[in-house]
Design a protein around this motif. Structure first.
Motif, PDB file in Angstrom:
ATOM      1  N   ALA A  45       0.838  -1.200   0.000  1.00 27.21           N
ATOM      2  CA  ALA A  45       0.000   0.000   0.000  1.00 27.21           C
ATOM      3  C   ALA A  45       0.873   1.250   0.000  1.00 27.21           C
ATOM      4  N   GLN A  46       0.297   2.338  -0.488  1.00 23.76           N
ATOM      5  CA  GLN A  46       1.029   3.603  -0.550  1.00 23.76           C
ATOM      6  C   GLN A  46       0.899   4.384   0.755  1.00 23.76           C
ATOM      7  N   ILE A  47      -0.282   4.327   1.373  1.00 23.12           N
ATOM      8  CA  ILE A  47      -0.552   5.140   2.565  1.00 23.12           C
ATOM      9  C   ILE A  47      -1.058   4.245   3.688  1.00 23.12           C
ATOM     10  N   LEU A  48      -0.504   4.429   4.881  1.00 20.37           N
ATOM     11  CA  LEU A  48      -0.990   3.741   6.079  1.00 20.37           C
ATOM     12  C   LEU A  48      -1.830   4.711   6.893  1.00 20.37           C
ATOM     13  N   VAL A  49      -3.025   4.278   7.284  1.00 16.17           N
ATOM     14  CA  VAL A  49      -3.873   5.043   8.198  1.00 16.17           C
ATOM     15  C   VAL A  49      -4.004   4.208   9.463  1.00 16.17           C
ATOM     16  N   THR A  50      -3.429   4.701  10.543  1.00 12.34           N
ATOM     17  CA  THR A  50      -3.385   3.909  11.772  1.00 12.34           C
ATOM     18  C   THR A  50      -3.593   4.827  12.969  1.00 12.34           C
ATOM     19  N   SER A  51      -3.456   4.273  14.163  1.00 13.10           N
ATOM     20  CA  SER A  51      -3.742   5.039  15.380  1.00 13.10           C
ATOM     21  C   SER A  51      -2.834   4.573  16.499  1.00 13.10           C
ATOM     22  N   VAL A  52      -2.722   5.417  17.516  1.00 16.79           N
ATOM     23  CA  VAL A  52      -1.932   5.073  18.699  1.00 16.79           C
ATOM     24  C   VAL A  52      -2.749   5.406  19.937  1.00 16.79           C
ATOM     25  N   PHE A  53      -2.542   4.624  20.979  1.00 12.34           N
ATOM     26  CA  PHE A  53      -3.184   4.899  22.259  1.00 12.34           C
ATOM     27  C   PHE A  53      -2.352   5.917  23.048  1.00 12.34           C
ATOM     28  N   HIS A  54      -1.034   5.722  23.035  1.00  9.99           N
ATOM     29  CA  HIS A  54      -0.132   6.628  23.741  1.00  9.99           C
ATOM     30  C   HIS A  54       0.391   7.678  22.760  1.00  9.99           C
ATOM     31  N   ILE A  55       0.201   8.939  23.073  1.00 11.45           N
ATOM     32  CA  ILE A  55       0.575  10.015  22.162  1.00 11.45           C
ATOM     33  C   ILE A  55       2.066   9.972  21.845  1.00 11.45           C
ATOM     34  N   THR A  56       2.883   9.541  22.790  1.00  8.22           N
ATOM     35  CA  THR A  56       4.323   9.502  22.558  1.00  8.22           C
ATOM     36  C   THR A  56       4.692   8.543  21.427  1.00  8.22           C
ATOM     37  N   TYR A  57       3.784   7.640  21.053  1.00  7.38           N
ATOM     38  CA  TYR A  57       4.064   6.694  19.981  1.00  7.38           C
ATOM     39  C   TYR A  57       3.615   7.210  18.610  1.00  7.38           C
ATOM     40  N   GLN A  58       3.026   8.404  18.554  1.00 11.08           N
ATOM     41  CA  GLN A  58       2.489   8.888  17.281  1.00 11.08           C
ATOM     42  C   GLN A  58       3.594   9.056  16.235  1.00 11.08           C
ATOM     43  N   MET A  59       4.675   9.726  16.594  1.00 13.96           N
ATOM     44  CA  MET A  59       5.777   9.904  15.654  1.00 13.96           C
ATOM     45  C   MET A  59       6.460   8.572  15.347  1.00 13.96           C
ATOM     46  N   LYS A  60       6.563   7.719  16.358  1.00 11.08           N
ATOM     47  CA  LYS A  60       7.200   6.415  16.137  1.00 11.08           C
ATOM     48  C   LYS A  60       6.421   5.598  15.118  1.00 11.08           C
ATOM     49  N   MET A  61       5.098   5.632  15.189  1.00  7.81           N
ATOM     50  CA  MET A  61       4.290   4.897  14.222  1.00  7.81           C
ATOM     51  C   MET A  61       4.520   5.424  12.817  1.00  7.81           C
ATOM     52  N   VAL A  95      -1.577   9.141  11.250  1.00 11.54           N
ATOM     53  CA  VAL A  95      -1.624   8.488  12.562  1.00 11.54           C
ATOM     54  C   VAL A  95      -2.549   9.269  13.479  1.00 11.54           C
ATOM     55  N   MET A  96      -3.655   8.638  13.867  1.00  8.31           N
ATOM     56  CA  MET A  96      -4.632   9.255  14.770  1.00  8.31           C
ATOM     57  C   MET A  96      -4.151   9.162  16.219  1.00  8.31           C
ATOM     58  N   LYS A  97      -4.275  10.267  16.942  1.00 10.94           N
ATOM     59  CA  LYS A  97      -4.015  10.260  18.378  1.00 10.94           C
ATOM     60  C   LYS A  97      -5.323  10.498  19.117  1.00 10.94           C
ATOM     61  N   ARG A  98      -5.432   9.935  20.280  1.00  7.25           N
ATOM     62  CA  ARG A  98      -6.607  10.085  21.144  1.00  7.25           C
ATOM     63  C   ARG A  98      -7.904   9.737  20.422  1.00  7.25           C
ATOM     64  N   GLY A  99      -7.852   8.747  19.535  1.00  4.55           N
ATOM     65  CA  GLY A  99      -9.103   8.209  19.023  1.00  4.55           C
ATOM     66  C   GLY A  99      -9.813   7.476  20.142  1.00  4.55           C
ATOM     67  N   LEU A 100     -11.100   7.209  19.989  1.00  5.11           N
ATOM     68  CA  LEU A 100     -11.835   6.508  21.036  1.00  5.11           C
ATOM     69  C   LEU A 100     -11.191   5.156  21.309  1.00  5.11           C
ATOM     70  N   GLU A 101     -10.709   4.974  22.525  1.00  2.00           N
ATOM     71  CA  GLU A 101     -10.058   3.734  22.962  1.00  2.00           C
ATOM     72  C   GLU A 101      -8.884   3.366  22.054  1.00  2.00           C
ATOM     73  N   ALA A 127      -8.869  16.155  22.782  1.00  2.00           N
ATOM     74  CA  ALA A 127      -7.955  16.700  21.774  1.00  2.00           C
ATOM     75  C   ALA A 127      -7.434  15.604  20.851  1.00  2.00           C
ATOM     76  N   SER A 128      -8.306  15.074  20.008  1.00  2.00           N
ATOM     77  CA  SER A 128      -7.877  14.142  18.969  1.00  2.00           C
ATOM     78  C   SER A 128      -7.122  14.912  17.891  1.00  2.00           C
ATOM     79  N   GLY A 129      -6.510  14.173  17.011  1.00  2.00           N
ATOM     80  CA  GLY A 129      -5.815  14.813  15.902  1.00  2.00           C
ATOM     81  C   GLY A 129      -5.019  13.794  15.137  1.00  2.00           C
ATOM     82  N   ILE A 130      -4.484  14.191  14.006  1.00  2.00           N
ATOM     83  CA  ILE A 130      -3.690  13.288  13.187  1.00  2.00           C
ATOM     84  C   ILE A 130      -2.318  13.886  12.927  1.00  2.00           C
TER      85      ILE A 130
END
Length: 428
Positions: free
Chosen positions: A291-307, A321-327, A337-340
């Motif tokens: 795939a060309q683009i990954l759409v994913t999420s993290v539970f811990h905000i500190t992992y957003q850049m790592k993902m 990479v979504m942060k603070r998505g539901l669960e 404060a969700s965001g990508i």
């Protein structure tokens, strides 16, 4: 494959299970064992009937956090001086570990990070058929508590790729760029998933959508994307060769069981060692369909850049990479404060990053005071909401509809930015 039962019926109810939950938190949050639990864990370590995966995971977490003076008493069960002499420790705890793995095992016990080639060798062992389950638990737990490095993830990623079923080889038959959707495989307990509707959204933008799903390794077991996709009757991918047939509606779904039996076997191990090891992150960034683009999420905000970094390492050109998505899911919160974070590697090899916050004025119309909570959401109810929204543009649940529309708005903004970055620039 070892004949050891990889899955305990109630892993959190054993002394070592309770010990893992207490000390296997992470390098900044681990706490000493209380005296009563310390005594129970000591007895469990001395009991040959204790599960080897839990034995390894407990000892790995203990060594990674550093034993307190009181916890040093556990050393007597293994042998005097074991915690200070890694070679002796490995020989006593993992007597059936192949000699060729001893240098890597010793390095992990000493708290050192692995090079890419060493992590690749470790991954080959973890995903292989050798019998030392204690070492598998030990290695996964040590890396988790001290946090895995990008080099270790790259080596483990290469090992995981070698376990892919033959249908997921180096060739893709897709007739258009692909977007891979991947959120935590353990799913949610108090909310509904919107993943299939995101698949539809990206398909309308001209992409092929692939949702990565699998059995839950825990700690949540109520509802995940695999459950939802099964209730929706989604098309499950068996080979990359099927990508030449465009699918309407939700796109394709790839079950981890079809992708790699070796990774699927680890689900039972993960339930037994309780805490989320490296695979909870790695399984989302593997790119078997190119795939060309990954759409994913993290539970811990500190992992957003790592993902985002791991996605580019895995061969994606870009990541959202979504942060603070539901669960921790791909569904944004409308009250917090969700965001990508968007990341892209351009045609010239340059790396760029951009944040889009859900609480910015652009998305103010979607904001709410709180997020609706659902007690033990059912896949049947979730599927009905998805089908209603897909057919009518709305469902019987206003909160669900608002969340989907916020997701479409914020992911659309991120996709606009990525497409702008990936568009070939004129040559001066």
């Amino acid at each position: 494959m070892s004949m050891i039962n990889l899955d305990l019926d109630a892993p959190v109810d054993t002394p070592l299970g309770r010990g893992i939950k207490h000390i296997g938190i992470g390098k900044y949050g681990s706490k000493p064992l209380p005296d009563d639990l310390l005594a129970e864990c000591r007895a469990a370590l001395a009991d040959p009937a204790s599960h080897p995966l839990q034995r390894g995971a407990f000892l790995g977490a203990l060594l990674a956090k550093g034993p307190t003076p009181a916890e040093m008493a556990l050393e007597e069960v293994i042998g005097k001086g074991a915690f200070s002499h890694p070679t002796f420790f490995i020989n006593k705890v993992c007597p059936d570990l192949p000699v060729g793995m001893h240098p890597i095992a010793t390095k992990l016990v000493r708290g050192h990070n692995l090079q890419v080639s060493e992590a690749h060798q470790l991954g080959d062992y973890l995903f292989g058929d050798d019998n030392c389950e204690t070492f598998r638990g030990l290695a996964a737990s040590i890396m988790r508590v001290r946090h895995e490095t990008n080099e270790e993830y790259l080596g483990l990623m290469r090992a995981a790729e070698s376990t892919f079923s033959p249908g997921f080889g180096p060739i893709s038959c897709a007739d258009r760029p692909l977007v891979q959707l991947a959120e935590p495989f353990d799913g949610v307990e108090n909310s509904y998933l919107i993943t299939p509707l995101l698949g539809q959204f990206f398909q309308k933008r001209g992409y092929g959508a692939i949702s990565m799903v699998g059995r839950s390794g825990g700690p949540k077991f109520t509802l995940n994307a695999l459950d939802l996709c099964m209730h929706l009757g989604c098309q499950f991918l068996q080979s990359n060769h099927e990508l030449d047939t465009p699918l309407d509606r939700y796109g394709w779904v790839l079950d981890q069981k079809a992708l790699s039996p070796a990774l699927n076997r680890w689900v039972d191990r993960r339930r037994t060692i309780i805490k989320r090891p490296f695979l909870a992150t790695l399984e989302k960034v593997l790119n078997p369909c190119h795939a060309q683009i990954l759409v994913t999420s993290v539970f811990h905000i500190t992992y957003q850049m790592k993902m985002a970094e791991l996605a580019l390492m895995a061969g994606f050109d870009a990541a959202i990479v979504m942060k603070r998505g539901l669960e921790g899911s791909l569904a944004p919160s409308t009250s917090r404060a969700s965001g990508i974070l968007c990341a892209v590697r351009t045609h010239r090899g340059h790396l760029f990053y951009q944040h889009f916050e859900a609480d910015s004025p652009t998305f103010a119309s979607f904001r709410t005071e709180s997020d609706q909570q659902y007690d033990h959401p059912l896949a049947t109810d979730n599927a009905r909401l998805v089908q209603q929204f897909m057919a009518e543009g709305f469902s019987a649940d206003a909160d669900f509809d608002n969340r989907v529309r916020l997701a479409q708005a914020i992911y659309g903004r991120g996709l606009d930015w990525i497409e702008g970055q990936l568009r070939p620039q004129p040559v001066d």
